[in-house]
Design a protein around this motif. Structure first.
Motif, PDB file in Angstrom:
ATOM      1  N   LYS A 245       2.336   3.911  -1.579  1.00  0.00           N
ATOM      2  CA  LYS A 245       2.514   5.282  -1.100  1.00  0.00           C
ATOM      3  C   LYS A 245       2.846   5.310   0.392  1.00  0.00           C
ATOM      4  O   LYS A 245       3.718   6.055   0.839  1.00  0.00           O
ATOM      5  CB  LYS A 245       1.239   6.089  -1.369  1.00  0.00           C
ATOM      6  CG  LYS A 245       1.302   7.529  -0.938  1.00  0.00           C
ATOM      7  CD  LYS A 245       2.183   8.308  -1.868  1.00  0.00           C
ATOM      8  CE  LYS A 245       2.097   9.790  -1.633  1.00  0.00           C
ATOM      9  NZ  LYS A 245       2.960  10.526  -2.551  1.00  0.00           N
ATOM     10  N   THR A 246       2.161   4.478   1.181  1.00  0.00           N
ATOM     11  CA  THR A 246       2.261   4.565   2.641  1.00  0.00           C
ATOM     12  C   THR A 246       3.024   3.418   3.295  1.00  0.00           C
ATOM     13  O   THR A 246       3.471   3.552   4.429  1.00  0.00           O
ATOM     14  CB  THR A 246       0.846   4.586   3.259  1.00  0.00           C
ATOM     15  OG1 THR A 246       0.205   3.330   2.969  1.00  0.00           O
ATOM     16  CG2 THR A 246       0.022   5.742   2.713  1.00  0.00           C
ATOM     17  N   GLY A 247       3.092   2.281   2.624  1.00  0.00           N
ATOM     18  CA  GLY A 247       3.693   1.099   3.230  1.00  0.00           C
ATOM     19  C   GLY A 247       2.715   0.286   4.044  1.00  0.00           C
ATOM     20  O   GLY A 247       3.071  -0.725   4.641  1.00  0.00           O
ATOM     21  N   ILE A 248       1.444   0.718   4.088  1.00  0.00           N
ATOM     22  CA  ILE A 248       0.420   0.034   4.868  1.00  0.00           C
ATOM     23  C   ILE A 248      -0.369  -0.902   3.958  1.00  0.00           C
ATOM     24  O   ILE A 248      -0.941  -0.480   2.955  1.00  0.00           O
ATOM     25  CB  ILE A 248      -0.550   1.037   5.539  1.00  0.00           C
ATOM     26  CG1 ILE A 248       0.234   2.066   6.370  1.00  0.00           C
ATOM     27  CG2 ILE A 248      -1.587   0.302   6.379  1.00  0.00           C
ATOM     28  CD1 ILE A 248       1.020   1.482   7.508  1.00  0.00           C
ATOM     29  N   GLN A 249      -0.421  -2.178   4.333  1.00  0.00           N
ATOM     30  CA  GLN A 249      -1.137  -3.180   3.562  1.00  0.00           C
ATOM     31  C   GLN A 249      -2.624  -3.165   3.921  1.00  0.00           C
ATOM     32  O   GLN A 249      -2.999  -2.614   4.956  1.00  0.00           O
ATOM     33  CB  GLN A 249      -0.538  -4.555   3.834  1.00  0.00           C
ATOM     34  CG  GLN A 249       0.940  -4.645   3.463  1.00  0.00           C
ATOM     35  CD  GLN A 249       1.520  -6.000   3.799  1.00  0.00           C
ATOM     36  OE1 GLN A 249       0.970  -7.016   3.411  1.00  0.00           O
ATOM     37  NE2 GLN A 249       2.636  -6.008   4.521  1.00  0.00           N
ATOM     38  N   PRO A 250      -3.467  -3.799   3.094  1.00  0.00           N
ATOM     39  CA  PRO A 250      -4.918  -3.786   3.364  1.00  0.00           C
ATOM     40  C   PRO A 250      -5.301  -4.352   4.733  1.00  0.00           C
ATOM     41  O   PRO A 250      -6.277  -3.914   5.330  1.00  0.00           O
ATOM     42  CB  PRO A 250      -5.501  -4.668   2.251  1.00  0.00           C
ATOM     43  CG  PRO A 250      -4.507  -4.602   1.153  1.00  0.00           C
ATOM     44  CD  PRO A 250      -3.162  -4.450   1.821  1.00  0.00           C
ATOM     45  N   ASP A 251      -4.514  -5.282   5.269  1.00  0.00           N
ATOM     46  CA  ASP A 251      -4.827  -5.852   6.584  1.00  0.00           C
ATOM     47  C   ASP A 251      -4.310  -4.999   7.737  1.00  0.00           C
ATOM     48  O   ASP A 251      -4.433  -5.361   8.901  1.00  0.00           O
ATOM     49  CB  ASP A 251      -4.284  -7.276   6.699  1.00  0.00           C
ATOM     50  CG  ASP A 251      -2.759  -7.343   6.598  1.00  0.00           C
ATOM     51  OD1 ASP A 251      -2.097  -6.277   6.485  1.00  0.00           O
ATOM     52  OD2 ASP A 251      -2.221  -8.468   6.624  1.00  0.00           O
ATOM     53  N   GLY A 252      -3.730  -3.834   7.420  1.00  0.00           N
ATOM     54  CA  GLY A 252      -3.227  -2.928   8.452  1.00  0.00           C
ATOM     55  C   GLY A 252      -1.773  -3.140   8.805  1.00  0.00           C
ATOM     56  O   GLY A 252      -1.169  -2.327   9.509  1.00  0.00           O
ATOM     57  N   ASP A 253      -1.181  -4.238   8.341  1.00  0.00           N
ATOM     58  CA  ASP A 253       0.241  -4.520   8.583  1.00  0.00           C
ATOM     59  C   ASP A 253       1.081  -3.619   7.677  1.00  0.00           C
ATOM     60  O   ASP A 253       0.602  -3.115   6.661  1.00  0.00           O
ATOM     61  CB  ASP A 253       0.528  -5.994   8.297  1.00  0.00           C
ATOM     62  CG  ASP A 253       1.848  -6.465   8.896  1.00  0.00           C
ATOM     63  OD1 ASP A 253       2.472  -5.693   9.648  1.00  0.00           O
ATOM     64  OD2 ASP A 253       2.236  -7.616   8.600  1.00  0.00           O
ATOM     65  N   ALA A 254       2.317  -3.404   8.047  1.00  0.00           N
ATOM     66  CA  ALA A 254       3.220  -2.568   7.247  1.00  0.00           C
ATOM     67  C   ALA A 254       4.201  -3.443   6.490  1.00  0.00           C
ATOM     68  O   ALA A 254       4.555  -4.533   6.943  1.00  0.00           O
ATOM     69  CB  ALA A 254       3.986  -1.605   8.150  1.00  0.00           C
ATOM     70  N   PHE A 255       4.612  -2.961   5.318  1.00  0.00           N
ATOM     71  CA  PHE A 255       5.673  -3.652   4.586  1.00  0.00           C
ATOM     72  C   PHE A 255       6.916  -3.667   5.462  1.00  0.00           C
ATOM     73  O   PHE A 255       7.239  -2.684   6.124  1.00  0.00           O
ATOM     74  CB  PHE A 255       6.033  -2.923   3.288  1.00  0.00           C
ATOM     75  CG  PHE A 255       5.035  -3.076   2.185  1.00  0.00           C
ATOM     76  CD1 PHE A 255       4.528  -4.323   1.830  1.00  0.00           C
ATOM     77  CD2 PHE A 255       4.627  -1.978   1.445  1.00  0.00           C
ATOM     78  CE1 PHE A 255       3.641  -4.467   0.795  1.00  0.00           C
ATOM     79  CE2 PHE A 255       3.742  -2.114   0.401  1.00  0.00           C
ATOM     80  CZ  PHE A 255       3.235  -3.361   0.071  1.00  0.00           C
ATOM     81  N   GLY A 256       7.635  -4.771   5.455  1.00  0.00           N
ATOM     82  CA  GLY A 256       8.867  -4.862   6.218  1.00  0.00           C
ATOM     83  C   GLY A 256      10.055  -5.079   5.311  1.00  0.00           C
ATOM     84  O   GLY A 256       9.931  -5.193   4.092  1.00  0.00           O
ATOM     85  N   GLY A 257      11.223  -5.136   5.894  1.00  0.00           N
ATOM     86  CA  GLY A 257      12.451  -5.447   5.166  1.00  0.00           C
ATOM     87  C   GLY A 257      12.712  -4.527   3.997  1.00  0.00           C
ATOM     88  O   GLY A 257      12.488  -3.313   4.066  1.00  0.00           O
TER      89      GLY A 257
END
Length: 181
Positions: free
Chosen positions: A138-150
């Protein structure tokens, strides 16, 4: 015979990997056992046999086309048509994506990129749960706080961010709760 040699190097290892993967999948007890060739000489023989039958079928089709088009029947003309057919039906498909098992990821995408495995066991090892995967889709935010890229960032931005919570949960459940994936 050349196609059989090429398949032995490029395709049969993938088939063996898929068969090993499928052996871990549970099947219903009522399902009949399906015959498959044994590894080695038997598999090579049946691959060669199927390629020869396919080659004869293509030769008959090319002969029919030659006769319909009123082209000369000669060794040289047949070799040109045969080479063209081989290029179209055997070589050209190999210029696409390399064969990979479903959900296993790839280290050699056409643009030189990579895609990670999204098999259930791999996702769980990395700490993904249904709830945090649905949130990330939904947000692009991973559990470690990093965002999906590419490309995955684009998938979220242009696609999954518009899905309902039920749909996101269904996707996460599908990916994480599959047996042996």
């Amino acid at each position: 015979m050349f196609a059989t040699a090429a398949q032995s190097v490029r395709v049969i290892p993938l088939i063996l990997q898929a068969e090993a993967y499928e052996e871990g999948v549970s099947h219903a007890e009522t399902e009949d056992e399906v015959w498959a060739p044994e590894e080695g000489l038997q598999r090579t023989f049946f691959t060669l046999l199927s390629n020869l039958v396919t080659g004869v079928a293509f030769a008959l089709i090319l002969t029919a086309i030659t006769l319909i088009l009123d082209q000369p029947v000669s060794l040289r003309h047949g070799a040109r048509w045969g080479a063209g057919g081989f290029a179209v039906f055997v070589l050209a498909p190999n210029f696409g994506l390399p064969p990979e098992l479903r959900l296993h990821g790839s280290d050699s995408l056409p643009d030189g990129g990579k895609s990670p495995s999204i098999r259930a066991d791999v996702l769980k090892e990395k700490g993904w749960t249904v709830s945090n995967l649905a949130y990330a889709l939904k947000t692009g935010i991973q559990p470690d706080g990093d965002a999906f890229g590419g490309s995955m960032g684009e998938v979220v931005r242009d696609g999954t961010s518009f899905l309902s919570q039920d749909d996101l949960t269904a996707i996460a459940t599908f990916l994480l709760e599959r047996e042996n994936d």
